[in-house]
Write a protein that holds these residues in place. Sequence first.
Motif, PDB file in Angstrom:
ATOM      1  N   ARG A   4       0.847  -1.114   0.564  1.00  0.00           N
ATOM      2  CA  ARG A   4       0.108   0.160  -0.112  1.00  0.00           C
ATOM      3  C   ARG A   4       0.902   1.224   0.290  1.00  0.00           C
ATOM      4  N   PHE A   5       0.428   2.152  -1.089  1.00  0.00           N
ATOM      5  CA  PHE A   5       0.997   3.466  -0.900  1.00  0.00           C
ATOM      6  C   PHE A   5       0.222   4.549  -0.264  1.00  0.00           C
ATOM      7  N   LEU A   6       0.664   5.392   1.695  1.00  0.00           N
ATOM      8  CA  LEU A   6       0.129   6.278   1.350  1.00  0.00           C
ATOM      9  C   LEU A   6       0.655   7.293   1.830  1.00  0.00           C
ATOM     10  N   GLY A   7       0.055   8.577   2.148  1.00  0.00           N
ATOM     11  CA  GLY A   7       0.558  10.162   2.809  1.00  0.00           C
ATOM     12  C   GLY A   7       0.505  10.216   4.068  1.00  0.00           C
ATOM     13  N   ILE A   8       1.687  10.654   5.266  1.00  0.00           N
ATOM     14  CA  ILE A   8       1.481  10.530   6.508  1.00  0.00           C
ATOM     15  C   ILE A   8       0.177  10.418   6.325  1.00  0.00           C
ATOM     16  N   ALA A   9      -1.057  11.525   6.535  1.00  0.00           N
ATOM     17  CA  ALA A   9      -1.949  11.786   6.770  1.00  0.00           C
ATOM     18  C   ALA A   9      -3.335  10.173   6.248  1.00  0.00           C
ATOM     19  N   GLU A  10      -2.668  10.248   6.028  1.00  0.00           N
ATOM     20  CA  GLU A  10      -3.925   8.685   5.862  1.00  0.00           C
ATOM     21  C   GLU A  10      -3.309   7.719   6.175  1.00  0.00           C
ATOM     22  N   ILE A  11      -2.385   7.388   7.449  1.00  0.00           N
ATOM     23  CA  ILE A  11      -2.209   6.418   8.267  1.00  0.00           C
ATOM     24  C   ILE A  11      -3.003   6.668   9.357  1.00  0.00           C
ATOM     25  N   SER A  12      -3.879   5.658   9.388  1.00  0.00           N
ATOM     26  CA  SER A  12      -4.743   5.645  10.560  1.00  0.00           C
ATOM     27  C   SER A  12      -4.128   4.604  11.721  1.00  0.00           C
ATOM     28  N   GLU A  13      -3.688   3.693  11.694  1.00  0.00           N
ATOM     29  CA  GLU A  13      -3.860   2.728  12.834  1.00  0.00           C
ATOM     30  C   GLU A  13      -1.753   2.585  12.357  1.00  0.00           C
ATOM     31  N   ALA A  14      -1.268   1.611  13.467  1.00  0.00           N
ATOM     32  CA  ALA A  14      -0.064   1.008  12.742  1.00  0.00           C
ATOM     33  C   ALA A  14       0.911   0.170  11.958  1.00  0.00           C
ATOM     34  N   PRO A  15       0.994  -0.067  11.030  1.00  0.00           N
ATOM     35  CA  PRO A  15       0.746  -0.892  10.061  1.00  0.00           C
ATOM     36  C   PRO A  15       2.115  -2.313  10.526  1.00  0.00           C
ATOM     37  N   SER A  16       2.044  -3.233   9.672  1.00  0.00           N
ATOM     38  CA  SER A  16       2.666  -3.838  10.376  1.00  0.00           C
ATOM     39  C   SER A  16       4.299  -4.028  10.176  1.00  0.00           C
ATOM     40  N   VAL A  17       4.179  -3.580   8.580  1.00  0.00           N
ATOM     41  CA  VAL A  17       6.023  -3.203   8.506  1.00  0.00           C
ATOM     42  C   VAL A  17       5.335  -2.131   7.660  1.00  0.00           C
ATOM     43  N   ASP A 132       5.155  -9.506   3.724  1.00  0.00           N
ATOM     44  CA  ASP A 132       4.184 -10.165   3.069  1.00  0.00           C
ATOM     45  C   ASP A 132       2.682  -8.954   2.362  1.00  0.00           C
ATOM     46  N   ASP A 133       2.702  -7.783   4.111  1.00  0.00           N
ATOM     47  CA  ASP A 133       2.367  -7.121   4.401  1.00  0.00           C
ATOM     48  C   ASP A 133       2.830  -5.277   5.046  1.00  0.00           C
ATOM     49  N   VAL A 134       3.367  -4.705   3.215  1.00  0.00           N
ATOM     50  CA  VAL A 134       3.802  -3.765   3.645  1.00  0.00           C
ATOM     51  C   VAL A 134       3.298  -2.259   3.407  1.00  0.00           C
ATOM     52  N   THR A 135       3.361  -0.963   4.024  1.00  0.00           N
ATOM     53  CA  THR A 135       3.058   0.052   4.116  1.00  0.00           C
ATOM     54  C   THR A 135       4.652   0.696   3.780  1.00  0.00           C
ATOM     55  N   PHE A 136       3.757   1.318   2.285  1.00  0.00           N
ATOM     56  CA  PHE A 136       4.996   2.145   2.015  1.00  0.00           C
ATOM     57  C   PHE A 136       4.699   3.711   1.986  1.00  0.00           C
ATOM     58  N   VAL A 137       5.407   4.436   3.205  1.00  0.00           N
ATOM     59  CA  VAL A 137       4.582   5.706   3.406  1.00  0.00           C
ATOM     60  C   VAL A 137       5.406   7.647   2.767  1.00  0.00           C
ATOM     61  N   VAL A 138       4.910   7.973   1.450  1.00  0.00           N
ATOM     62  CA  VAL A 138       5.199   8.535   0.521  1.00  0.00           C
ATOM     63  C   VAL A 138       5.225  10.118   1.720  1.00  0.00           C
ATOM     64  N   GLY A 140       6.597  13.066   0.754  1.00  0.00           N
ATOM     65  CA  GLY A 140       6.457  14.177   0.270  1.00  0.00           C
ATOM     66  C   GLY A 140       4.986  15.008  -0.466  1.00  0.00           C
ATOM     67  N   GLU A 141       4.756  15.835  -0.375  1.00  0.00           N
ATOM     68  CA  GLU A 141       3.424  16.525  -1.229  1.00  0.00           C
ATOM     69  C   GLU A 141       2.473  15.788  -0.555  1.00  0.00           C
ATOM     70  N   ASP A 142       1.975  15.734   0.411  1.00  0.00           N
ATOM     71  CA  ASP A 142       0.812  14.747   1.092  1.00  0.00           C
ATOM     72  C   ASP A 142       0.621  13.432   0.346  1.00  0.00           C
ATOM     73  N   GLY A 143       1.738  12.701   0.376  1.00  0.00           N
ATOM     74  CA  GLY A 143       1.659  11.421  -0.350  1.00  0.00           C
ATOM     75  C   GLY A 143       2.073  11.908  -1.879  1.00  0.00           C
TER      76      GLY A 143
END
Length: 233
Positions: A4-17, A132-138, A140-143
């Motif tokens: 998953r590719f999310l901006g900082i503001a889109e993170i609502s809970e701690a991801p696994s990785v 197997d389940d990774v959140t990429f935090v983008v 810059g520029e609100d994701g």
Amino acid sequence: MDARFLGIAEISEAPSVAVVIDVMRAYTVAAWAFARGAEKIVLAESLDDALALKARHPDWVALKDGPPAPGFDAVNSPGLLRSADLAGRTVVQKTTAGTVGALAVRDASLVLCAGFVVAEATARTLRSHGCDDVTFVVTGEDGRAEEDLACAQYIARRAAGTVTDAAGFLHRAGASRAATELKEGVREGAHPDDVALCLELDRFPFAMVATPEGGLMVLRPHDVPSVGDTAVT
């Protein structure tokens, strides 16, 4: 791998990785700091926190975005940092987006911080952990930062074992808004070589892992285990 590719503001809970991406320039700078001998990097919550840490530890190196400022020893520029002697030093880093992104996922079981300079090492670390389940935090520029999204997508493909030509991803990053602003001198505290340094693919062989230590979020370089690629097309 489910990425998953999310901006900082889109993170609502701690991801696994989580893989926190800041190509231009926080995690390119961090990689250079380690290459210049830094032992660890403390990711500060705010400029005031960075200065407070520096006051308590005068031998630490405080680093920030933008132009030089009283109390800080360096700015967030790989071109300006690459000649620094940081052997055995602790760096305190506070940036607009990169450090904020890492602190936003501090409760994840694994937090990697990355740019193109440590892309393959980061992908190999994900593979070695069987992620197997990774959140990429983008960050810059609100994701929406194209350089960060391109790097995240490239690392995700490599982590999945996919043979991938990096050229297109690097081109996207080089044509990004951040790259243009750095080239045109819009951003203060920059060096003419910053963009080129941020686009050096796999310049360093280590990954960068952030973990809580004594109430602080601390980034350290980690050697990457030798693992075989299971490449698919």
